[in-house]
Motif scaffolding. Structure first.
Motif, PDB file in Angstrom:
ATOM      1  N   LYS A 147      -2.578  -8.002   1.551  1.00 48.12           N
ATOM      2  CA  LYS A 147      -3.868  -7.310   1.390  1.00 48.12           C
ATOM      3  C   LYS A 147      -4.952  -7.970   2.236  1.00 48.12           C
ATOM      4  N   THR A 148      -4.900  -9.281   2.342  1.00 42.85           N
ATOM      5  CA  THR A 148      -5.913  -9.999   3.115  1.00 42.85           C
ATOM      6  C   THR A 148      -5.216 -10.989   4.049  1.00 42.85           C
ATOM      7  N   GLY A 149      -5.916 -11.374   5.112  1.00 39.42           N
ATOM      8  CA  GLY A 149      -5.374 -12.355   6.046  1.00 39.42           C
ATOM      9  C   GLY A 149      -5.626 -11.960   7.484  1.00 39.42           C
ATOM     10  N   THR A 150      -5.002 -12.688   8.397  1.00 37.04           N
ATOM     11  CA  THR A 150      -5.083 -12.411   9.819  1.00 37.04           C
ATOM     12  C   THR A 150      -3.710 -11.936  10.276  1.00 37.04           C
ATOM     13  N   PHE A 151      -3.696 -10.877  11.104  1.00 40.81           N
ATOM     14  CA  PHE A 151      -2.455 -10.203  11.449  1.00 40.81           C
ATOM     15  C   PHE A 151      -2.379  -9.909  12.943  1.00 40.81           C
ATOM     16  N   ARG A 152      -1.146  -9.611  13.389  1.00 43.66           N
ATOM     17  CA  ARG A 152      -0.872  -9.258  14.786  1.00 43.66           C
ATOM     18  C   ARG A 152       0.021  -8.025  14.791  1.00 43.66           C
ATOM     19  N   PHE A 153      -0.371  -7.018  15.576  1.00 41.33           N
ATOM     20  CA  PHE A 153       0.387  -5.775  15.691  1.00 41.33           C
ATOM     21  C   PHE A 153       0.726  -5.568  17.154  1.00 41.33           C
ATOM     22  N   GLU A 154       2.023  -5.458  17.457  1.00 37.88           N
ATOM     23  CA  GLU A 154       2.481  -5.236  18.825  1.00 37.88           C
ATOM     24  C   GLU A 154       3.078  -3.843  18.928  1.00 37.88           C
ATOM     25  N   GLN A 155       2.765  -3.149  20.023  1.00 36.53           N
ATOM     26  CA  GLN A 155       3.331  -1.831  20.265  1.00 36.53           C
ATOM     27  C   GLN A 155       3.460  -1.610  21.766  1.00 36.53           C
ATOM     28  N   VAL A 156       4.338  -0.695  22.133  1.00 38.92           N
ATOM     29  CA  VAL A 156       4.519  -0.361  23.541  1.00 38.92           C
ATOM     30  C   VAL A 156       3.791   0.951  23.807  1.00 38.92           C
ATOM     31  N   VAL A 157       2.849   0.907  24.768  1.00 38.48           N
ATOM     32  CA  VAL A 157       2.079   2.083  25.157  1.00 38.48           C
ATOM     33  C   VAL A 157       2.279   2.293  26.650  1.00 38.48           C
TER      34      VAL A 157
END
Length: 123
Positions: A27-37
């Motif tokens: 619910k809380t924190g620091t995150f990283r999202f990787e995707q190919v565009v």
């Protein structure tokens, strides 16, 4: 005997592997999202509190309000949209968790086309 065999067969097919899902840890924190565009790997980092999500993508920072529907779903709404598309709220739903990652699905509120992604918690 046929009924017993039928019930046994039915129970074998109805047993499914339980998917781990502990959304409270994410619910809380620091995150990283990787995707190919367009064939290129794009990275988005964000910090989420109970009520806000601050996201950085291509050196541009945006802030969105977070409204929790339940432990598995929340709605993101940009606080300062720059255009009509950014005014649309996004519905997010946790599907599963594993270690420091979670898989989710998302779509614009009111639209049926959903997309999926995986996010890693960095702290």
């Amino acid at each position: 005997m046929k009924k017993l065999l039928f019930l046994l067969t039915l129970s074998l097919f109805s047993c499914q592997k339980q998917v781990e899902c502990n959304p409270k840890e994410f619910k809380t924190g620091t995150f990283r999202f990787e995707q190919v565009v367009n064939g290129k790997k794009e990275i988005t980092t964000f910090t989420r509190t109970e009520n806000l999500q601050i996201e950085t993508y291509h050196e541009r920072t945006d802030t969105a309000s977070v409204r929790w529907v339940n432990d598995y779903e929340f709605i993101l709404q940009k606080l300062k949209p720059r255009n009509r598309a950014e005014k649309k709220a996004i519905s997010m739903r946790f599907l599963s968790t594993k270690g420091k990652t979670y898989t989710f699905e998302y779509s614009f509120v009111g639209e049926s086309k959903k997309q999926m992604g995986t996010v890693t918690k960095t702290n």
